[in-house]
Write a protein that holds these residues in place. Structure first.
Motif, PDB file in Angstrom:
ATOM      1  N   UNK A  19      33.651  40.879  29.789  1.00 33.65           N
ATOM      2  CA  UNK A  19      33.974  39.530  29.704  1.00 33.65           C
ATOM      3  C   UNK A  19      34.304  38.734  31.135  1.00 33.65           C
ATOM      4  N   UNK A  20      34.159  37.343  30.952  1.00 36.25           N
ATOM      5  CA  UNK A  20      34.108  36.559  32.185  1.00 36.25           C
ATOM      6  C   UNK A  20      35.419  35.586  32.256  1.00 36.25           C
ATOM      7  N   UNK A  21      36.594  35.703  31.406  1.00 38.78           N
ATOM      8  CA  UNK A  21      37.576  34.990  31.141  1.00 38.78           C
ATOM      9  C   UNK A  21      38.154  34.879  32.773  1.00 38.78           C
ATOM     10  N   UNK A  22      38.171  35.631  33.507  1.00 31.34           N
ATOM     11  CA  UNK A  22      39.039  35.548  34.667  1.00 31.34           C
ATOM     12  C   UNK A  22      38.002  35.127  35.969  1.00 31.34           C
ATOM     13  N   UNK A  23      36.875  34.866  35.572  1.00 29.56           N
ATOM     14  CA  UNK A  23      35.930  34.549  36.808  1.00 29.56           C
ATOM     15  C   UNK A  23      36.338  33.129  37.094  1.00 29.56           C
ATOM     16  N   UNK A  24      36.577  32.764  38.525  1.00 32.57           N
ATOM     17  CA  UNK A  24      36.842  31.587  38.950  1.00 32.57           C
ATOM     18  C   UNK A  24      38.299  31.528  39.207  1.00 32.57           C
ATOM     19  N   UNK A  25      39.128  32.545  38.710  1.00 34.71           N
ATOM     20  CA  UNK A  25      40.416  32.559  38.967  1.00 34.71           C
ATOM     21  C   UNK A  25      41.000  33.622  39.463  1.00 34.71           C
ATOM     22  N   UNK A  26      41.252  34.604  38.774  1.00 34.80           N
ATOM     23  CA  UNK A  26      41.834  35.953  39.270  1.00 34.80           C
ATOM     24  C   UNK A  26      40.427  36.690  40.036  1.00 34.80           C
ATOM     25  N   UNK A  27      39.292  36.640  39.552  1.00 31.61           N
ATOM     26  CA  UNK A  27      38.083  37.188  39.851  1.00 31.61           C
ATOM     27  C   UNK A  27      37.245  36.139  40.520  1.00 31.61           C
ATOM     28  N   UNK A  32      32.960  39.266  41.299  1.00 27.49           N
ATOM     29  CA  UNK A  32      32.140  39.026  39.861  1.00 27.49           C
ATOM     30  C   UNK A  32      30.860  39.504  39.982  1.00 27.49           C
ATOM     31  N   UNK A  33      30.184  39.226  41.095  1.00 23.27           N
ATOM     32  CA  UNK A  33      28.899  39.985  41.481  1.00 23.27           C
ATOM     33  C   UNK A  33      28.914  41.349  41.388  1.00 23.27           C
ATOM     34  N   UNK A  34      30.041  42.195  42.200  1.00 24.28           N
ATOM     35  CA  UNK A  34      30.071  43.478  42.096  1.00 24.28           C
ATOM     36  C   UNK A  34      30.240  44.229  40.710  1.00 24.28           C
ATOM     37  N   UNK A  35      30.944  43.245  40.008  1.00 27.45           N
ATOM     38  CA  UNK A  35      31.207  43.695  38.315  1.00 27.45           C
ATOM     39  C   UNK A  35      29.819  43.745  37.534  1.00 27.45           C
ATOM     40  N   UNK A  36      29.220  42.519  37.720  1.00 26.73           N
ATOM     41  CA  UNK A  36      27.872  42.280  37.008  1.00 26.73           C
ATOM     42  C   UNK A  36      26.945  43.408  37.113  1.00 26.73           C
ATOM     43  N   UNK A  37      26.743  43.731  38.502  1.00 27.48           N
ATOM     44  CA  UNK A  37      25.619  44.664  39.012  1.00 27.48           C
ATOM     45  C   UNK A  37      26.097  45.897  38.592  1.00 27.48           C
ATOM     46  N   UNK A  38      27.135  46.350  38.485  1.00 28.49           N
ATOM     47  CA  UNK A  38      27.762  47.536  37.982  1.00 28.49           C
ATOM     48  C   UNK A  38      27.469  47.749  36.656  1.00 28.49           C
ATOM     49  N   UNK A  39      27.766  46.858  36.006  1.00 32.35           N
ATOM     50  CA  UNK A  39      27.837  46.669  34.421  1.00 32.35           C
ATOM     51  C   UNK A  39      26.348  46.786  34.008  1.00 32.35           C
ATOM     52  N   UNK A  57      33.991  27.244  35.070  1.00 35.92           N
ATOM     53  CA  UNK A  57      33.610  28.010  36.212  1.00 35.92           C
ATOM     54  C   UNK A  57      33.072  29.413  35.891  1.00 35.92           C
ATOM     55  N   UNK A  58      33.759  29.759  34.789  1.00 33.27           N
ATOM     56  CA  UNK A  58      33.061  31.167  34.428  1.00 33.27           C
ATOM     57  C   UNK A  58      31.354  31.097  34.355  1.00 33.27           C
ATOM     58  N   UNK A  59      31.033  30.114  33.728  1.00 31.28           N
ATOM     59  CA  UNK A  59      29.495  30.003  33.273  1.00 31.28           C
ATOM     60  C   UNK A  59      28.943  29.451  34.508  1.00 31.28           C
ATOM     61  N   UNK A  60      29.409  28.817  35.375  1.00 34.08           N
ATOM     62  CA  UNK A  60      28.819  28.523  36.696  1.00 34.08           C
ATOM     63  C   UNK A  60      28.626  29.831  37.494  1.00 34.08           C
ATOM     64  N   UNK A  61      29.640  30.548  37.714  1.00 33.33           N
ATOM     65  CA  UNK A  61      29.491  31.731  38.410  1.00 33.33           C
ATOM     66  C   UNK A  61      28.438  32.624  37.963  1.00 33.33           C
ATOM     67  N   UNK A  62      28.493  32.816  36.693  1.00 31.69           N
ATOM     68  CA  UNK A  62      27.217  33.781  35.924  1.00 31.69           C
ATOM     69  C   UNK A  62      26.079  33.196  36.392  1.00 31.69           C
ATOM     70  N   UNK A  63      25.699  31.681  36.062  1.00 35.35           N
ATOM     71  CA  UNK A  63      24.452  31.223  36.310  1.00 35.35           C
ATOM     72  C   UNK A  63      24.097  31.599  37.787  1.00 35.35           C
ATOM     73  N   UNK A  64      24.905  31.253  38.883  1.00 40.92           N
ATOM     74  CA  UNK A  64      24.403  31.456  40.140  1.00 40.92           C
ATOM     75  C   UNK A  64      24.026  33.067  40.319  1.00 40.92           C
TER      76      UNK A  64
END
Length: 319
Positions: A19-27, A32-39, A57-64
């Motif tokens: 889940x990415x609900x906290x991306x751009x806020x608490x994360x 987020x990059x570390x979470x995604x690669x580990x996952x 912002x969650x989508x923007x971070x994921x897109x990058x």
């Protein structure tokens, strides 16, 4: 990581979703990059996001990250639309709003298609046939592969799913998934949503399988510093589960964990993940250490006796 069929479709997703609900806020993006690669390295595929998470912002971070950290082909993107953004009403599932939201999500995600596009909420002001025609048009355009819904009551899900199945071969796309909070602390989906999903051959994406973090037993002796309940903007989200009823269930989870020699987190996740009808459990770790603990629980399978004891300890009160 185990891959499961989403509904009666050709779409397969990992049994745990990131889940990415906290991306751009608490994360932040680095975390987020570390979470995604580990996952992804662990075999995870399903990424859960939405157009409203932190203003997009969650989508923007994921897109990058999809254009520099992992390959787009390695993940299943599941995003959502349906919350109004004009301030005039809370929900908007009109053709105009949905198709505009889809284009915005595609830009933020820097991709040409969404794997699983979900109607986040039910909009009582828009005809169901208009909403679903817009979602079908998105699939026909190639910008969406499959459709689902977010948090809805059983009758709302059944309305959408039945409408799509009513005219077989008409070009309508089946509603493959529904999202709902589901854990040992909240089993309300069992009352009617899960039976409705089974009847329509759809799968549940269960969010907050750790009972908003409470089932990890971190709140057993109070609210620890740095936890969600200690943060002003998240405290009200956790507090409903900091009561005597929840404490009794947490103690049952801890007893089971001690007997199996695993963590309470592993017990709680295993219980939700292996409930019949659950396609995937959506988790929202803020740190790589939290994600590592979640991934370590993937191999845990609860014995039947333990599962039945937890069922009894957490049985909902019927009114």
């Amino acid at each position: 990581m185990e891959q499961r069929q989403a509904g009666g479709s050709g779409l397969w997703v990992s049994c745990t979703a990131l889940g990415t609900m906290t991306w751009g806020n608490d994360t932040d993006e680095e975390a987020a990059s570390e979470l995604l690669t580990t996952f992804v390295d662990a075999g995870g595929t399903l990424i859960d996001t939405a157009d409203i998470y932190n203003g997009g912002e969650g989508e923007r971070i994921l897109g990058r990250l999809l254009n520099g950290v992992v390959r787009r082909s390695d993940v299943i993107i599941a995003t959502k639309a349906g919350h109004a953004t004009d301030g005039h009403r809370p929900f908007d599932a009109s053709r105009r709003h949905l198709l505009s939201s889809l284009e915005s999500s595609l830009r933020r995600l820097q991709t040409d298609h969404i794997d699983l596009w979900q109607l986040h909420v039910h909009d009582p002001a828009t005809p169901v046939e208009e909403t679903l025609a817009a979602m079908d048009a998105a699939v026909s355009s190639g910008k969406v592969r499959y459709i689902g819904v977010g948090d809805m009551t059983a009758w709302q899900f059944a309305t959408y799913a039945t409408w799509q199945q009513a005219a077989h071969g008409s070009g309508r796309n089946p509603v493959l998934t529904a999202g709902a909070e589901y854990s040992l602390l909240n089993r309300s989906a069992e009352r009617d949503l899960l039976p409705a999903l089974r009847a329509r051959r759809a799968g549940l994406i269960a969010w907050s399988p750790l009972g908003r973090g409470v089932l990890s037993a971190k709140y057993r002796n109070g609210v620890p510093p740095g936890s969600r309940a200690s943060r002003g903007h998240m405290a009200s989200y956790v507090e409903p589960y900091l009561n005597d009823s929840s404490r009794r269930i947490v103690e049952s989870v801890c007893t089971a964990a001690d007997g199996l020699g695993v963590s309470p987190l592993a017990v709680a996740l295993g219980w939700a993940r292996d409930t019949p009808g659950v396609a995937s459990i959506a988790v929202g770790p803020r740190t790589a250490a939290q994600l590592e603990e979640i991934l370590a629980a993937e191999e845990i399978r609860l014995p039947r006796e333990i599962r039945e004891a937890l069922d009894d300890a957490s049985a909902p009160t019927r009114r």
